[in-house]
Write an enzyme that holds these catalytic residues in place. Structure first.
Site, PDB file in Angstrom:
ATOM      1  N   TYR A  51      32.636  16.640 -22.205  1.00 17.43           N
ATOM      2  CA  TYR A  51      31.601  15.881 -21.506  1.00 17.43           C
ATOM      3  C   TYR A  51      31.419  16.014 -20.238  1.00 17.43           C
ATOM      4  O   TYR A  51      30.320  16.338 -19.374  1.00 17.43           O
ATOM      5  CB  TYR A  51      31.324  14.550 -22.046  1.00 17.43           C
ATOM      6  CG  TYR A  51      30.466  13.449 -21.260  1.00 17.43           C
ATOM      7  CD1 TYR A  51      29.009  13.684 -21.363  1.00 17.43           C
ATOM      8  CD2 TYR A  51      30.773  12.664 -20.200  1.00 17.43           C
ATOM      9  CE1 TYR A  51      28.304  13.032 -20.851  1.00 17.43           C
ATOM     10  CE2 TYR A  51      29.945  11.748 -19.310  1.00 17.43           C
ATOM     11  CZ  TYR A  51      28.610  12.120 -19.813  1.00 17.43           C
ATOM     12  OH  TYR A  51      27.669  11.291 -19.167  1.00 17.43           O
ATOM     13  N   PHE A  73      42.085  -0.702 -26.476  1.00 14.37           N
ATOM     14  CA  PHE A  73      43.071   0.504 -26.456  1.00 14.37           C
ATOM     15  C   PHE A  73      44.069   0.467 -25.345  1.00 14.37           C
ATOM     16  O   PHE A  73      44.003   0.706 -24.077  1.00 14.37           O
ATOM     17  CB  PHE A  73      42.094   2.000 -26.278  1.00 14.37           C
ATOM     18  CG  PHE A  73      41.413   2.086 -27.332  1.00 14.37           C
ATOM     19  CD1 PHE A  73      41.696   2.378 -28.728  1.00 14.37           C
ATOM     20  CD2 PHE A  73      40.079   1.870 -27.315  1.00 14.37           C
ATOM     21  CE1 PHE A  73      40.977   2.749 -29.662  1.00 14.37           C
ATOM     22  CE2 PHE A  73      39.066   1.903 -28.191  1.00 14.37           C
ATOM     23  CZ  PHE A  73      39.658   2.472 -29.530  1.00 14.37           C
ATOM     24  N   ILE A  94      14.626  20.140 -25.066  1.00 20.67           N
ATOM     25  CA  ILE A  94      14.533  20.977 -23.620  1.00 20.67           C
ATOM     26  C   ILE A  94      14.900  22.284 -23.901  1.00 20.67           C
ATOM     27  O   ILE A  94      14.890  23.222 -22.981  1.00 20.67           O
ATOM     28  CB  ILE A  94      15.306  20.232 -22.655  1.00 20.67           C
ATOM     29  CG1 ILE A  94      16.533  20.128 -22.859  1.00 20.67           C
ATOM     30  CG2 ILE A  94      14.762  18.911 -22.204  1.00 20.67           C
ATOM     31  CD1 ILE A  94      17.406  19.665 -21.629  1.00 20.67           C
ATOM     32  N   SER A 101      27.717  12.003 -13.673  1.00 17.82           N
ATOM     33  CA  SER A 101      28.755  10.915 -14.144  1.00 17.82           C
ATOM     34  C   SER A 101      30.009  10.971 -13.296  1.00 17.82           C
ATOM     35  O   SER A 101      30.204  11.936 -13.043  1.00 17.82           O
ATOM     36  CB  SER A 101      29.153  11.198 -15.715  1.00 17.82           C
ATOM     37  OG  SER A 101      30.308  10.556 -16.053  1.00 17.82           O
ATOM     38  N   PHE A 122      29.016   5.361 -12.648  1.00 18.42           N
ATOM     39  CA  PHE A 122      30.254   4.783 -13.342  1.00 18.42           C
ATOM     40  C   PHE A 122      30.145   4.193 -14.684  1.00 18.42           C
ATOM     41  O   PHE A 122      29.552   4.970 -15.620  1.00 18.42           O
ATOM     42  CB  PHE A 122      30.921   3.766 -12.122  1.00 18.42           C
ATOM     43  CG  PHE A 122      31.445   4.751 -11.106  1.00 18.42           C
ATOM     44  CD1 PHE A 122      33.035   4.918 -11.100  1.00 18.42           C
ATOM     45  CD2 PHE A 122      30.774   5.478 -10.204  1.00 18.42           C
ATOM     46  CE1 PHE A 122      33.479   5.754 -10.338  1.00 18.42           C
ATOM     47  CE2 PHE A 122      31.491   6.353  -9.482  1.00 18.42           C
ATOM     48  CZ  PHE A 122      32.731   6.317  -9.344  1.00 18.42           C
ATOM     49  N   LYS A 179      28.951  18.071 -17.182  1.00 10.29           N
ATOM     50  CA  LYS A 179      28.386  17.434 -15.837  1.00 10.29           C
ATOM     51  C   LYS A 179      28.734  18.090 -14.863  1.00 10.29           C
ATOM     52  O   LYS A 179      27.713  18.256 -13.939  1.00 10.29           O
ATOM     53  CB  LYS A 179      28.538  15.978 -15.936  1.00 10.29           C
ATOM     54  CG  LYS A 179      27.783  14.986 -17.202  1.00 10.29           C
ATOM     55  CD  LYS A 179      26.341  15.077 -16.936  1.00 10.29           C
ATOM     56  CE  LYS A 179      25.836  14.177 -17.949  1.00 10.29           C
ATOM     57  NZ  LYS A 179      24.475  14.267 -17.983  1.00 10.29           N
TER      58      LYS A 179
END
Length: 366
Positions: free
Chosen positions: A174, A243, A83, A148, A203, A178
């Site tokens: 990231y 983690f 794009i 997100s 989510f 958004k």
């Protein structure tokens, strides 16, 4: 690039014609199934950077999109392109008369975004700007944006509602990418009242289509929990790394809001109905989640039940930026879109196991 369907004959013209960017990816492909099943004409553009082609390298389609057609019993139009390439975008817009755009195309690995921020801003923000410029010039001013929950950053209060501050506490590029695109959309609809945009804040998407034909097939080591669990269960990886087990949660592991991918896909059609409503104007954001959380170990236990396999794991240190709890309020989507999640954790795990056991190597399976 010629103005024609890339393969097979076109089906009869449905009520809407939709451009889906990133339609060969995990979320995009499930949304395309829903669109095709509802009789829409779908045009997919994807550069395939995160979409494995499968075994037939000579095919114009990815294996994923071939299976999408098989599930829906309908054909789609596919153009392999980026794009960020404005000339190719213009050719696609010249070939079709789009009613609206669903925009999924983006890089999405949180950890990679920390290591390569310029790549993420170039692709996710720059690519979105190029798409919006093409849409403007071809008078297509309706967009559903794949956003997100990372736009909220570190939660100041739970559950997360759409009026929670965004951008202030984003912990990675990231999430910031958004957030930046959402801000661009807000400015765009303010500057030109013909624009309409719905942003869907996901989510944690998990699960697969009930057929077991399409699902999440990450490249390399999975960055998300569920595909990692599935690959351990199927024998591709020796054990799961957890983690941190010292959070202030019932079992010490992080709690997140997991949503079935098919519920998420249905949410996009609900958003499309909103977008096309003559009364809708401007920009609106909606959370797509279940409204409750599951811990890492709860998800592991549910998957062991669904698969009948043990999922060995080892506890390692916390990751920087991780938090104890993150879950949504999806009441606005229920109230304004008529949408709410229907599938629980058992269906999530059963569908992933069906996908992974049928396709132990993902779309590369023979």
């Amino acid at each position: 690039m010629e103005c024609q369907v890339t393969f097979v004959e076109a089906t009869a013209m449905p009520a809407r014609t939709v451009l889906v960017t990133g339609g060969a990816g995990y979320v995009g492909s499930h949304a395309v199934v829903q669109l095709l099943s509802q009789g829409h004409e779908v045009v997919v553009v994807d550069n395939l950077v995160n979409a494995p082609r499968g075994n037939d390298a000579a095919s114009p389609l990815t294996e994923c999109l071939r299976r999408v057609q098989e599930i829906a019993g309908k054909t789609l139009n596919f153009h392999q392109m980026d794009i960020m390439d404005r000339s190719q975008l213009d050719r696609v817009f010249a070939c079709y008369s789009f009613d609206y755009v669903m925009h999924f195309a983006a890089l999405k690995a949180v950890g990679e975004s920390v290591e390569k921020p310029l790549l993420y801003y170039k692709n996710n923000v720059g690519g979105s700007i190029t798409l919006l410029e093409a849409m403007k010039d071809h008078n297509v001013k309706k967009l559903i944006y794949s956003s997100s929950a990372t736009v909220y950053g570190t939660p100041q209060k739970l559950p997360l509602t759409e009026d929670h501050p965004t951008g202030v506490n984003c912990t990675n590029p990231y999430g910031k990418s958004k957030y930046f695109v959402e801000e661009i959309l807000k400015d765009l609809v303010t500057s030109d009242k013909e624009w309409r945009a719905v942003s869907l804040r996901y989510f944690n998407p998990v699960g697969a289509h009930e057929s077991g034909l399409i699902g999440e097939d990450p490249q390399g080591v999975p960055s998300n929990l569920m595909p990692y669990i599935a690959q351990v269960a199927v024998g591709r990886r020796p054990r799961l790394q957890v983690f941190g087990d010292d959070y202030d949660t019932p079992d010490g592991t992080g709690v997140r809001d997991y949503i079935h991918i098919q519920d998420l896909a249905v949410g996009h059609l609900a958003a499309a109905r909103k977008l096309l409503d003559p009364c809708f104007q401007g920009f609106r954001a909606y959370n797509l989640g279940t409204g409750s959380g599951l811990s890492v170990l709860q998800l592991v236990q549910a998957f062991e039940k669904a698969s009948g396999r043990q999922v060995p794991y080892e506890v390692v240190g916390r990751r920087p930026g991780d938090i104890a709890y993150c879950y949504s309020s999806a009441s606005l989507a229920k109230r304004e879109l008529g949408w709410q999640a229907q599938k629980g954790v058992d269906e999530m795990c059963e569908s992933v196991w069906r996908w992974q056991s049928k396709n132990p190597n993902g779309y590369r399976s023979s």
